[in-house]
Write a protein that holds these residues in place. Structure first.
Motif, mmCIF file in Angstrom:
data_model
loop_
_atom_site.group_PDB
_atom_site.id
_atom_site.type_symbol
_atom_site.label_atom_id
_atom_site.label_comp_id
_atom_site.label_asym_id
_atom_site.label_seq_id
_atom_site.Cartn_x
_atom_site.Cartn_y
_atom_site.Cartn_z
ATOM 1 N N CYS A 189 1.857 -18.893 27.092
ATOM 2 C CA CYS A 189 1.331 -19.269 28.237
ATOM 3 C C CYS A 189 1.910 -18.752 29.261
ATOM 4 O O CYS A 189 2.074 -18.422 29.192
ATOM 5 C CB CYS A 189 2.228 -21.261 28.221
ATOM 6 N N THR A 196 -2.992 -18.389 27.397
ATOM 7 C CA THR A 196 -3.668 -19.594 28.241
ATOM 8 C C THR A 196 -4.357 -18.418 29.217
ATOM 9 O O THR A 196 -4.535 -17.249 29.651
ATOM 10 C CB THR A 196 -3.237 -20.367 28.746
ATOM 11 N N THR A 241 0.939 -27.180 29.601
ATOM 12 C CA THR A 241 0.618 -27.022 28.040
ATOM 13 C C THR A 241 1.723 -27.942 27.444
ATOM 14 O O THR A 241 0.461 -28.908 26.342
ATOM 15 C CB THR A 241 0.794 -25.890 27.329
#
Length: 180
Positions: free
Chosen positions: A12, A39, A93
């Motif tokens: 992420c 991501t 997330t």
């Protein structure tokens, strides 16, 4: 090193994402064939702020770096995973994952992955974010679902806002927590 085990590293957009070669190399030394999934925000960081980083990571892993869903007519370009490492795991997330939101490739893989493979998650967020009441519920929920969430002793300890230390991020603890 030849291996039959495939690890998906799912990253992420948090500062440790700027050092993804660290866990990739450590996992490779531990015998994993590593595939990297980002991501969309992490992908943007690495394409706009770190010129050539995606290409370097593809060369390091030997696989394309994925960040979005493929079309149904397109073949899978990565081997199926035997385990997943979600690191750095952001608060955003974490919240989406714990509530089964699958609006990105990364989230789709880890949401589905709970039922398929061992998953280790290494968070990275500050102590103000960690203090939100939902964070502990989300962590507890994922742990109950079988995810190894390395938050607290032996894992990541949240820091004061804007005081994170990239050198202290416990990548090796996450590698060590993967199945042998």
């Amino acid at each position: 090193m030849t291996t039959n085990r495939t690890l998906y590293v799912i990253a992420c957009a948090a500062p440790p994402a700027r050092r993804l070669s660290v866990p990739i190399k450590a996992a490779q030394r531990a015998g994993w064939d590593v595939c990297l999934i980002l991501t969309p925000s992490a992908h943007r960081w690495l394409t706009e702020d770190a010129e050539g980083e995606i290409e370097a990571l593809e060369q390091l892993t030997g696989h394309p770096v994925r960040h979005q869903y493929k079309l149904p007519s397109q073949p899978d370009v990565l081997p199926p995973p035997d385990a997943m490492l979600v690191a750095p795991l952001t608060n955003n997330t974490l919240a989406k994952w714990a509530t089964a939101v699958s609006d990105t490739l990364a989230l789709g893989l880890i949401t589905e992955g709970i039922a398929l493979v061992p998953i280790v998650a290494l968070p990275h967020f500050n102590d103000a974010q960690a203090a939100h009441p939902a964070v502990q519920r989300h962590v507890a929920f994922l742990r109950e679902a079988g995810v190894t969430v390395l938050l607290g002793e032996g894992g990541f300890t949240p820091h004061k806002p804007k005081h994170g230390n990239l050198d202290a991020y416990p990548w090796q603890a996450a590698i060590d927590a993967l199945p042998a």
